[in-house]
Design an enzyme around this catalytic site. Structure first.
Site, PDB file in Angstrom:
ATOM      1  N   ASP A   1      56.322 -82.096 -16.241  1.00  0.00           N
ATOM      2  CA  ASP A   1      56.204 -81.668 -17.654  1.00  0.00           C
ATOM      3  C   ASP A   1      57.399 -80.796 -18.027  1.00  0.00           C
ATOM      4  O   ASP A   1      58.178 -80.387 -17.183  1.00  0.00           O
ATOM      5  CB  ASP A   1      54.913 -80.850 -17.838  1.00  0.00           C
ATOM      6  CG  ASP A   1      54.870 -79.653 -16.893  1.00  0.00           C
ATOM      7  OD1 ASP A   1      54.406 -79.828 -15.756  1.00  0.00           O
ATOM      8  OD2 ASP A   1      55.352 -78.562 -17.266  1.00  0.00           O
TER       9      ASP A   1
ATOM     10  N   ASP B   1      57.073 -77.774 -19.387  1.00  0.00           N
ATOM     11  CA  ASP B   1      56.546 -76.426 -19.585  1.00  0.00           C
ATOM     12  C   ASP B   1      56.309 -76.214 -21.082  1.00  0.00           C
ATOM     13  O   ASP B   1      55.819 -77.131 -21.749  1.00  0.00           O
ATOM     14  CB  ASP B   1      57.487 -75.385 -18.947  1.00  0.00           C
ATOM     15  CG  ASP B   1      56.739 -74.113 -18.575  1.00  0.00           C
ATOM     16  OD1 ASP B   1      55.657 -74.216 -17.980  1.00  0.00           O
ATOM     17  OD2 ASP B   1      57.225 -73.022 -18.897  1.00  0.00           O
TER      18      ASP B   1
END
Ligand SMILES: CSC[C@H]1O[C@H](OP(=O)(O)O)[C@H](O)[C@@H]1O
Ligand SMILES: Nc1ncnc2[nH]cnc12
Length: 288
Positions: A208, A210
């Site tokens: 991901d 973040d």
């Protein structure tokens, strides 16, 4: 590259399916029990030891992982090399989900974790200037490139305490600082591996972005799990390829296996005998 290879599997990687002659075996240590039993097995011609960092079924938070016991158990199992596999968030557009980053630096923002095997009367200071084993990392990089896995050699891993993900302000600050990836587990794991004189390399697998991107909802477990399934398949292939290329070598060219040569500062005459016994499994080479 010789000795025995230990693998620490992070989120999404709780076993290695392709091993033969497998047995899960409990290994106790003076630092307590590791996260789970260790999985002993063979991959091709190579003996491997696998440990799921959070335990099978993911029962331990990053703060609860018994890092000292994990490293001590792998050392007790005969491992000289440890390949750590972890999920991580990314601070760089180019490090998109699915990218594997061979970490070469850490910034440790964890707190409240026990960070050393030493203390209680025996003080040691190992160098963490180069906190991972370059020669082991080079093996991993070769294998990843041969497999065609999206792979970047070198990156700074920010270790946060968790278990909550970062705020947007924290995430943006880490981007501004130039860090590459974020996770919750590689410290103190890497530092302890160095104290135990193990060659340690870390592959951080991006799941991901973040929470620094304006349009990004922020890290969440559901999305991370989706990406992690693909990453886990690549991680298993990577371990198999590293094992397939595993050849013996006498000593670590970087000196990971001699990290304690000049580290203990306490007068040997003052070493408390019970502490020496506690340390024997991880530091026995310099405690004779
Ligand atoms: C499931 S997302 C957060 C969790 O995943 C990473 O674990 P690991 O490093 O063991 O793969 C991260 O550090 C958090 O513990
Ligand atoms: N964004 C993130 N922050 C911390 N640990 C993670 N593990 C996977 N993604 C993460």
């Amino acid at each position: 590259m010789g000795g025995k290879l230990g693998i620490i599997g992070g989120s999404g990687l709780y076993a290695l399916g392709s091993l033969t002659d497998v047995v899960w075996r409990a290994v106790d240590t003076p630092f307590g029990a590791p996260s789970d039993e260790l999985l002993f097995g063979r991959l091709g011609q190579v003996d491997l030891v696998f440990l799921p960092r959070h335990g099978r079924g993911h029962r331990l938070t990053p703060s609860e992982v018994p890092y000292r016991a994990n490293i001590a158990a792998l050392k007790a199992a005969g491992c000289t090399h440890v390949l750590s596999l972890s999920a991580c968030g990314s601070f760089k557009e180019a490090l998109s989900p699915g990218t594997f980053v061979l970490v070469d630096q850490f910034v440790d923002r964890t707190r409240g974790r026990v960070k050393s095997f030493f203390g209680n009367g025996i003080v040691a200071h190992v160098s963490l200037a180069d906190p991972v084993c370059g020669p082991l990392g080079a093996r991993v990089a070769e294998a990843a490139k041969a497999l065609g896995i999206p792979f970047v050699s070198g990156g700074t891993y920010l270790a946060m305490e968790g278990p909550q993900f970062s705020t947007r302000a924290e995430s943006r600050a880490y981007v501004a600082a130039g860090f590459d990836v974020i996770g919750m587990t590689n410290m103190p794991e890497a530092a302890l591996a160095r104290e135990a004189e193990l060659c340690y390399a870390s592959v951080a697998m991006v799941t991901d972005y973040d929470s620094w991107r304006p349009a990004e909802e922020g890290a969440n477990v559901a999305d991370i799990l989706d990406v992690m399934h693909g990453n886990s398949a690549n991680a298993r292939a990577l371990v198999a390829a590293v094992a397939a290329a595993w050849v013996p070598s006498a000593a670590c060219p970087q000196g990971c296996d001699h990290a304690l040569d000049h580290a203990i500062i306490t007068d040997p005459a003052l070493w408390p005998p019970p502490v020496v016994e506690t340390l024997r499994g991880v530091a026995g080479r310099v405690l004779k």
